[in-house]
Motif scaffolding. Structure first.
Motif, PDB file in Angstrom:
ATOM      1  N   LEU A 180      21.565 -43.351  28.111  1.00  0.00           N
ATOM      2  CA  LEU A 180      22.522 -42.342  28.556  1.00  0.00           C
ATOM      3  C   LEU A 180      23.945 -42.900  28.578  1.00  0.00           C
ATOM      4  CD1 LEU A 180      22.963 -39.477  29.538  1.00  0.00           C
ATOM      5  CD2 LEU A 180      22.350 -40.216  31.865  1.00  0.00           C
ATOM      6  N   SER A 181      24.087 -44.187  28.864  1.00  0.00           N
ATOM      7  CA  SER A 181      25.421 -44.786  28.868  1.00  0.00           C
ATOM      8  C   SER A 181      26.058 -44.740  27.491  1.00  0.00           C
ATOM      9  CB  SER A 181      25.348 -46.243  29.368  1.00  0.00           C
ATOM     10  OG  SER A 181      24.785 -47.101  28.381  1.00  0.00           O
ATOM     11  N   VAL A 182      25.225 -44.837  26.450  1.00  0.00           N
ATOM     12  CA  VAL A 182      25.734 -44.758  25.075  1.00  0.00           C
ATOM     13  C   VAL A 182      26.094 -43.319  24.729  1.00  0.00           C
ATOM     14  CG1 VAL A 182      25.094 -45.007  22.639  1.00  0.00           C
ATOM     15  CG2 VAL A 182      24.516 -46.809  24.284  1.00  0.00           C
ATOM     16  N   VAL A 183      25.209 -42.394  25.072  1.00  0.00           N
ATOM     17  CA  VAL A 183      25.451 -40.985  24.754  1.00  0.00           C
ATOM     18  C   VAL A 183      26.724 -40.478  25.433  1.00  0.00           C
ATOM     19  CG1 VAL A 183      24.545 -38.639  25.023  1.00  0.00           C
ATOM     20  CG2 VAL A 183      23.014 -40.509  24.342  1.00  0.00           C
ATOM     21  N   ALA A 184      26.945 -40.883  26.683  1.00  0.00           N
ATOM     22  CA  ALA A 184      28.082 -40.377  27.469  1.00  0.00           C
ATOM     23  C   ALA A 184      29.233 -41.360  27.564  1.00  0.00           C
ATOM     24  CB  ALA A 184      27.608 -40.011  28.879  1.00  0.00           C
ATOM     25  N   ARG A 185      29.079 -42.554  27.000  1.00  0.00           N
ATOM     26  CA  ARG A 185      30.083 -43.636  27.130  1.00  0.00           C
ATOM     27  C   ARG A 185      30.397 -43.845  28.615  1.00  0.00           C
ATOM     28  NH1 ARG A 185      29.216 -42.072  22.453  1.00  0.00           N
ATOM     29  NH2 ARG A 185      30.620 -42.372  20.680  1.00  0.00           N
ATOM     30  N   PHE A 209      26.829 -51.271  21.811  1.00  0.00           N
ATOM     31  CA  PHE A 209      27.318 -50.125  21.034  1.00  0.00           C
ATOM     32  C   PHE A 209      28.767 -50.350  20.611  1.00  0.00           C
ATOM     33  CE2 PHE A 209      29.697 -46.168  20.907  1.00  0.00           C
ATOM     34  CZ  PHE A 209      28.990 -45.455  19.947  1.00  0.00           C
ATOM     35  N   ASP A 210      29.591 -50.760  21.549  1.00  0.00           N
ATOM     36  CA  ASP A 210      31.006 -50.969  21.248  1.00  0.00           C
ATOM     37  C   ASP A 210      31.196 -52.019  20.152  1.00  0.00           C
ATOM     38  OD1 ASP A 210      31.791 -49.078  23.091  1.00  0.00           O
ATOM     39  OD2 ASP A 210      32.214 -50.530  24.682  1.00  0.00           O
ATOM     40  N   LYS A 211      30.307 -53.010  20.128  1.00  0.00           N
ATOM     41  CA  LYS A 211      30.410 -54.086  19.136  1.00  0.00           C
ATOM     42  C   LYS A 211      29.726 -53.746  17.813  1.00  0.00           C
ATOM     43  CE  LYS A 211      30.315 -57.498  22.885  1.00  0.00           C
ATOM     44  NZ  LYS A 211      29.481 -58.516  23.571  1.00  0.00           N
ATOM     45  N   GLY A 212      29.023 -52.613  17.786  1.00  0.00           N
ATOM     46  CA  GLY A 212      28.308 -52.251  16.575  1.00  0.00           C
ATOM     47  C   GLY A 212      27.038 -53.045  16.373  1.00  0.00           C
ATOM     48  N   ILE A 213      26.456 -53.535  17.478  1.00  0.00           N
ATOM     49  CA  ILE A 213      25.213 -54.302  17.435  1.00  0.00           C
ATOM     50  C   ILE A 213      24.035 -53.334  17.569  1.00  0.00           C
ATOM     51  CG2 ILE A 213      23.836 -56.042  18.655  1.00  0.00           C
ATOM     52  CD1 ILE A 213      26.469 -57.307  19.562  1.00  0.00           C
ATOM     53  N   THR A 214      22.944 -53.621  16.866  1.00  0.00           N
ATOM     54  CA  THR A 214      21.747 -52.785  16.958  1.00  0.00           C
ATOM     55  C   THR A 214      21.319 -52.623  18.418  1.00  0.00           C
ATOM     56  OG1 THR A 214      20.987 -53.508  14.786  1.00  0.00           O
ATOM     57  CG2 THR A 214      19.340 -52.541  16.239  1.00  0.00           C
ATOM     58  N   LEU A 215      21.085 -51.394  18.827  1.00  0.00           N
ATOM     59  CA  LEU A 215      20.769 -51.121  20.225  1.00  0.00           C
ATOM     60  C   LEU A 215      19.322 -51.510  20.554  1.00  0.00           C
ATOM     61  CD1 LEU A 215      22.487 -47.636  20.679  1.00  0.00           C
ATOM     62  CD2 LEU A 215      23.462 -49.936  20.958  1.00  0.00           C
ATOM     63  N   GLU A 216      19.122 -51.909  21.805  1.00  0.00           N
ATOM     64  CA  GLU A 216      17.829 -52.413  22.273  1.00  0.00           C
ATOM     65  C   GLU A 216      16.907 -51.253  22.664  1.00  0.00           C
ATOM     66  OE1 GLU A 216      16.694 -56.338  24.980  1.00  0.00           O
ATOM     67  OE2 GLU A 216      18.494 -55.195  25.432  1.00  0.00           O
ATOM     68  N   ARG A 240      12.981 -38.654  25.584  1.00  0.00           N
ATOM     69  CA  ARG A 240      12.926 -38.697  24.116  1.00  0.00           C
ATOM     70  C   ARG A 240      14.216 -38.175  23.494  1.00  0.00           C
ATOM     71  NH1 ARG A 240       7.917 -39.925  22.256  1.00  0.00           N
ATOM     72  NH2 ARG A 240       6.226 -39.787  23.790  1.00  0.00           N
ATOM     73  N   ASP A 241      14.767 -37.107  24.051  1.00  0.00           N
ATOM     74  CA  ASP A 241      15.995 -36.540  23.499  1.00  0.00           C
ATOM     75  C   ASP A 241      17.173 -37.505  23.652  1.00  0.00           C
ATOM     76  OD1 ASP A 241      14.629 -34.282  22.767  1.00  0.00           O
ATOM     77  OD2 ASP A 241      15.353 -33.047  24.432  1.00  0.00           O
ATOM     78  N   ILE A 242      17.300 -38.102  24.833  1.00  0.00           N
ATOM     79  CA  ILE A 242      18.423 -39.013  25.080  1.00  0.00           C
ATOM     80  C   ILE A 242      18.289 -40.258  24.216  1.00  0.00           C
ATOM     81  CG2 ILE A 242      19.574 -40.457  26.800  1.00  0.00           C
ATOM     82  CD1 ILE A 242      20.154 -37.481  27.087  1.00  0.00           C
ATOM     83  N   ARG A 284      20.090 -43.452  19.623  1.00  0.00           N
ATOM     84  CA  ARG A 284      19.772 -44.137  18.360  1.00  0.00           C
ATOM     85  C   ARG A 284      20.700 -43.645  17.237  1.00  0.00           C
ATOM     86  NH1 ARG A 284      14.613 -44.254  18.547  1.00  0.00           N
ATOM     87  NH2 ARG A 284      14.475 -46.515  18.782  1.00  0.00           N
ATOM     88  N   PHE A 285      20.884 -42.334  17.136  1.00  0.00           N
ATOM     89  CA  PHE A 285      21.759 -41.788  16.100  1.00  0.00           C
ATOM     90  C   PHE A 285      23.181 -42.338  16.255  1.00  0.00           C
ATOM     91  CE2 PHE A 285      24.920 -38.654  14.791  1.00  0.00           C
ATOM     92  CZ  PHE A 285      24.586 -38.501  13.453  1.00  0.00           C
ATOM     93  N   LEU A 286      23.704 -42.285  17.481  1.00  0.00           N
ATOM     94  CA  LEU A 286      25.062 -42.766  17.708  1.00  0.00           C
ATOM     95  C   LEU A 286      25.179 -44.257  17.417  1.00  0.00           C
ATOM     96  CD1 LEU A 286      25.830 -40.830  21.013  1.00  0.00           C
ATOM     97  CD2 LEU A 286      26.890 -40.436  18.773  1.00  0.00           C
ATOM     98  N   GLY A 287      24.149 -45.015  17.800  1.00  0.00           N
ATOM     99  CA  GLY A 287      24.167 -46.448  17.536  1.00  0.00           C
ATOM    100  C   GLY A 287      24.183 -46.767  16.053  1.00  0.00           C
TER     101      GLY A 287
END
Length: 334
Positions: A220-225, A284-291, A314-316, A321-324
């Motif tokens: 959720l932190s990635v989806v909402a920054r 995410f900010d660094k463009g590293i593959t998300l865990e 599942r949705d989040i 994943r898409f944003l990453g």
């Protein structure tokens, strides 16, 4: 039993958690070897590790190398890396794992050893999202593994430089839910380090609490920054986090986990962490593959085994994943 000062200790990985643990152990007089690469290796070799935490700013000289074999066989190895990097780092550790070496993965999400020693119908099962071929278990025989739940939030601000604004806590336990002398040995290593170390004969109970904390916050932190404070206090984000929390608690209950906190207290404690950026948002900010394999996919795999649906989760996770993936492309093309 050797005392903490004579044990051979390696920290494999020089990210936020690895540097925090290595610095704190070195400050307590433990001889620490750090397996590092690239800019982190260069910075640590030249300057040591700089850690700014609740007790101030510290400079900790440590021995660092990109070749683990230089360290010799170690008594304890703390593996501080992302779950998706385990397949790359574990082969490098082979020269320093002896018959009695203890390997402690300090990794977010569901651990690859989760079903080892659990008993019941799933005992010995492989977590497919993490180790579909069983290679991780082959590289580090499970007899060497001690479980660890990490309650440390820290962030790398420059290679070899880390800041943390929360207390440090580590919980250790045997995967087969027994109490062992090596747990006491690990705890002894941390006695003067400024990191609180606890041991338990039920490691999966605090593990589930941390897994759920990761699940409600990281994707959720990635989806909402968003920071932790945002996630657990903003009305809209909080509603989503609560839904994920209840989905996670349902799965935990199915596996017999005893979570220490009720949902209301869980949310209050999480909000109290403040404006902390999750490790996944940092990546995410660094463009590293998300865990996401360990934090999301493996959790949902455990849910599937119990026929439990996790629709909001599942949705989040899918959105994160898409944003990453898009962010990785942006960084590569920058």
């Amino acid at each position: 039993m050797a005392n903490a000062g004579t044990l051979k200790v390696c920290v494999a990985g020089a990210g936020a958690i690895g540097c925090t643990v290595a610095a704190r152990l070195a400050m307590a007089g433990v001889s620490v070897n750090v397996l590092a690469r690239g800019a982190a290796l260069k910075a640590i070799t030249a300057n040591g590790i700089t850690l700014a935490d609740l007790e101030g700013e510290h400079l900790a000289p440590v021995r660092a190398s990109s070749r683990a074999g230089e360290f010799g066989v170690q008594d304890i190895i703390f593996v501080c890396t992302k779950a998706q990097s385990l397949a790359r780092i574990l082969p490098d550790l082979q020269p320093i794992i002896g018959p009695d070496t203890v390997v402690v993965p300090m990794v977010n999400g569901v651990p690859w050893w989760y079903f080892h020693g659990i008993g019941g119908q799933f005992d010995g099962r492989t977590v497919q999202a993490l180790d579909s071929s069983g290679e991780l278990a082959k590289m580090v025989p499970l007899k060497h593994v001690v479980g660890c739940v990490v309650f440390i939030t820290s962030e790398v601000t420059a290679p070899g430089v880390v800041k943390s604004s929360t207390p440090h806590l580590l919980i250790f336990g045997e995967p087969n839910n027994t109490y062992s002398a090596r747990l006491d040995r690990i705890k002894t290593v941390f006695e003067a380090s400024g990191i609180e170390a606890r041991v338990t004969d039920q490691i999966r109970d605090p593990l589930w609490a941390k897994m759920i904390a990761n699940l409600t916050s990281n994707p959720l932190s990635v989806v909402a920054r968003a920071t932790l404070q945002d996630i657990y206090t903003d009305p809209g984000l909080k509603r989503i986090a609560i839904k994920i929390l209840h989905e996670g608690l349902t799965v935990a209950a199915a596996y017999g986990a005893r979570i220490q906190y009720d949902p209301h207290t869980f949310m209050e404690l999480a909000a109290g962490m403040g404006a902390v950026r999750t490790s996944m948002l940092q990546d995410f900010d660094k463009g590293i593959t998300l865990e996401l394999a360990a934090i999301g996919d493996a959790f949902m795999e455990l849910a599937d085994l119990m026929d439990i649906a996790m629709p909001v989760t599942r949705d989040i996770v899918s959105m994160a994943r898409f944003l990453g993936q898009q962010r990785e492309i942006e960084v590569v093309n920058a």
